[in-house]
Design a protein around this motif. Structure first.
Motif, mmCIF file in Angstrom:
data_model
loop_
_atom_site.group_PDB
_atom_site.id
_atom_site.type_symbol
_atom_site.label_atom_id
_atom_site.label_comp_id
_atom_site.label_asym_id
_atom_site.label_seq_id
_atom_site.Cartn_x
_atom_site.Cartn_y
_atom_site.Cartn_z
ATOM 1 N N SER A 83 77.519 6.535 60.600
ATOM 2 C CA SER A 83 76.860 7.850 60.559
ATOM 3 C C SER A 83 76.601 8.384 61.967
ATOM 4 O O SER A 83 76.638 9.586 62.195
ATOM 5 C CB SER A 83 75.542 7.751 59.782
ATOM 6 N N ALA A 84 76.355 7.474 62.927
ATOM 7 C CA ALA A 84 76.179 7.912 64.319
ATOM 8 C C ALA A 84 77.512 8.348 64.918
ATOM 9 O O ALA A 84 77.579 9.354 65.639
ATOM 10 C CB ALA A 84 75.575 6.785 65.151
ATOM 11 N N ASN A 86 79.903 9.667 63.425
ATOM 12 C CA ASN A 86 80.366 10.916 62.816
ATOM 13 C C ASN A 86 79.810 12.149 63.521
ATOM 14 O O ASN A 86 80.299 13.259 63.308
ATOM 15 C CB ASN A 86 79.959 10.961 61.336
ATOM 16 N N LEU A 87 78.791 11.978 64.357
ATOM 17 C CA LEU A 87 78.232 13.125 65.081
ATOM 18 C C LEU A 87 79.232 13.623 66.123
ATOM 19 O O LEU A 87 79.850 12.818 66.830
ATOM 20 C CB LEU A 87 76.918 12.737 65.767
ATOM 21 N N THR A 230 71.123 15.653 69.788
ATOM 22 C CA THR A 230 71.729 14.436 69.238
ATOM 23 C C THR A 230 70.657 13.423 68.859
ATOM 24 O O THR A 230 70.732 12.767 67.812
ATOM 25 C CB THR A 230 72.700 13.816 70.270
ATOM 26 N N THR A 233 68.995 14.489 65.578
ATOM 27 C CA THR A 233 69.848 14.222 64.419
ATOM 28 C C THR A 233 69.867 12.738 64.084
ATOM 29 O O THR A 233 69.790 12.349 62.909
ATOM 30 C CB THR A 233 71.279 14.716 64.686
ATOM 31 N N LEU A 234 69.975 11.888 65.097
ATOM 32 C CA LEU A 234 69.987 10.440 64.870
ATOM 33 C C LEU A 234 68.673 9.960 64.254
ATOM 34 O O LEU A 234 68.671 9.101 63.365
ATOM 35 C CB LEU A 234 70.251 9.708 66.185
ATOM 36 N N LYS A 235 67.555 10.520 64.719
ATOM 37 C CA LYS A 235 66.257 10.121 64.166
ATOM 38 C C LYS A 235 66.146 10.505 62.697
ATOM 39 O O LYS A 235 65.568 9.764 61.893
ATOM 40 C CB LYS A 235 65.131 10.750 64.980
ATOM 41 N N ASP A 236 66.721 11.658 62.329
ATOM 42 C CA ASP A 236 66.717 12.060 60.922
ATOM 43 C C ASP A 236 67.606 11.147 60.084
ATOM 44 O O ASP A 236 67.280 10.831 58.938
ATOM 45 C CB ASP A 236 67.196 13.512 60.789
ATOM 46 N N GLN A 237 68.733 10.735 60.664
ATOM 47 C CA GLN A 237 69.673 9.903 59.918
ATOM 48 C C GLN A 237 69.155 8.488 59.698
ATOM 49 O O GLN A 237 69.278 7.931 58.606
ATOM 50 C CB GLN A 237 71.029 9.851 60.648
ATOM 51 N N TYR A 238 68.568 7.903 60.748
ATOM 52 C CA TYR A 238 68.199 6.484 60.664
ATOM 53 C C TYR A 238 66.747 6.263 60.250
ATOM 54 O O TYR A 238 66.434 5.231 59.664
ATOM 55 C CB TYR A 238 68.501 5.791 62.005
ATOM 56 N N GLN A 239 65.865 7.200 60.569
ATOM 57 C CA GLN A 239 64.465 7.142 60.144
ATOM 58 C C GLN A 239 63.895 5.730 60.259
ATOM 59 O O GLN A 239 63.659 5.245 61.352
ATOM 60 C CB GLN A 239 64.343 7.703 58.718
#
Length: 409
Positions: A83-84, A86-87, A230, A233-239
């Motif tokens: 998922s990272a 893919n950014l 970036t 976005t990563l913080k939202d994805q990995y939480q």
């Protein structure tokens, strides 16, 4: 009608108009050059320091930042990191396993920092092999290690010697192994040079009984200016799955140093604007005072005060636009030249940067946002200089001005 009148008024005193515009152009040129060199050096330092050790972004176990424990690890799986990757701004992701151990050879021992890396990917990213002073670089899966020069000197080891590493592994297991020294590295930072041990990540995972685990994922990004977006976005994805750390979190000392240096540079730029602003204010005020009889005649013949104030503002806007245009015309080719032909350092400064593994140059940042901010500052400066002259005109005494006595008031 105001625009035509303002344009004609400007060229009644060509020398004054050109000198005022030139002062603004010089201020814009100097501020752009100063800030562009500053931002270019900051970006280069951040990139170089991040590649050297921490990376620009790291994914860590939520507790690893405070505990630095071998028990707080992340999965090495492709599903976890995909998922990272893919950014659009993420270029590559490097797995690392970082922990501590006791290194021993003969009768000498010392606590060391063990860093398990993917040899090929890590060398492409941080160019570790360029710091080799003897031996060769490690290859994937081998039982070989690289040592800092100061650490090798302290332990009195040489190429081909076998180093004992002993510590605590994953979930309390014993970590112990014997590894051949295949290369000696020289790091410019004494702290790293005296304690860092590199080994292939598979070997490190075997040593610490942490197969399929990493202590952090280092992310390389394409554009530094998109770092904040970036990170968000990563913080939202990995939480809750991982903690996302930027280079500011990982190297707070360097972040503070850059912030202080940037504040000093900005202060000097605004001092420059202050000096130019006083000269600009004096010019606009003089232009207003010497034309009071002219303004009084215009008011006496029926011109509204607000239109007269607007006339002064339009004239000043023309001067500001002319100064900005001249400043950009002068700045653009100079910045473009230094962008494609950066200044090369020589002497001790160049040698220090080469020893650190950095290119000895002074890069320039060409950023539209930087130009816009400086142009906005020039326009704000002009607006501030207009406040008093406009108030003066709005309160102009027509009868006294027609007689030429308004200067005394």
């Amino acid at each position: 009608m105001l625009i035509r009148l303002a344009w004609r008024n400007l060229w009644r005193q060509k020398r004054r108009t050109l000198l005022t515009s030139s002062a603004l152009a010089l201020a814009l040129f100097l501020s752009l050059m100063t800030r562009s060199f500053q931002e270019g050096s900051y970006s280069a330092n951040i990139e170089n320091s991040a590649r050297f050790y921490t990376g620009l972004i790291q994914l860590q176990h939520p507790d690893f930042y405070t505990s630095n424990s071998i028990d707080d690890l992340l999965p090495e799986s492709a599903d976890f990191i995909q998922s990272a990757l893919n950014l659009p701004n993420v270029k590559t992701a490097l797995p690392r396993l970082e922990s501590v151990a006791l290194a021993a050879f003969a009768e000498r021992s010392k606590g060391v920092l063990v860093l398990g890396v993917n040899p090929q990917a890590e060398d492409e990213y941080s160019r570790i092999s360029a710091k080799l002073i003897s031996g060769r670089f490690i290859t994937a899966g081998e039982q070989g290690v690289l040592l800092g020069e100061s650490l090798a000197r302290y332990l009195q080891v040489a190429l081909g010697d076998e180093l004992v590493l002993y510590g605590q592994g994953y979930h309390g297991q014993t970590a112990a192994g014997l590894y051949q020294i295949v290369g000696i590295l020289h790091f410019p930072l004494q702290q790293l040079d005296s304690q860092l041990v590199y080994m292939p990540i598979q070997t490190a995972q075997s040593l610490y009984s942490a197969q399929g685990k990493v202590s952090n994922w280092v992310l390389d990004i394409k554009q530094l200016k998109q770092l904040d977006s970036t990170l968000a976005t990563l913080k939202d994805q990995y939480q809750t799955k991982a903690s996302v750390k930027s280079w500011q979190d990982l190297s707070p000392e360097m972040a503070q140093q850059i912030m202080m240096d940037k504040a000093g540079g900005i202060f000097l730029v605004y001092v420059l604007y202050g000096v130019v602003g006083f000269g600009l204010f004096a010019t606009i005020l003089m232009m207003t005072l010497e034309r009071q009889r002219e303004f009084a005649v215009m008011l006496a013949t029926g011109m509204l005060r607000r239109k007269l104030a607007a006339l002064i503002m339009v004239e000043s806007s023309f001067i500001a636009c002319l100064g900005i245009t001249l400043g950009l015309i002068i700045s653009a080719p100079v910045l473009a030249y230094f962008y494609f032909n950066p200044i090369c350092l020589t002497g001790d400064a160049a040698q220090l940067m080469l020893d650190s593994g950095f290119e000895p140059i002074m890069p320039v940042a060409v950023d539209v946002g930087l130009m816009v901010s400086q142009i906005a500052t020039v326009l704000l400066l002009m607006l501030l200089c207009l406040i008093y002259p406009v108030l003066r005109v709005s309160r102009l005494d027509v009868a006294s001005s027609l007689k030429g006595g308004a200067h005394a008031g």
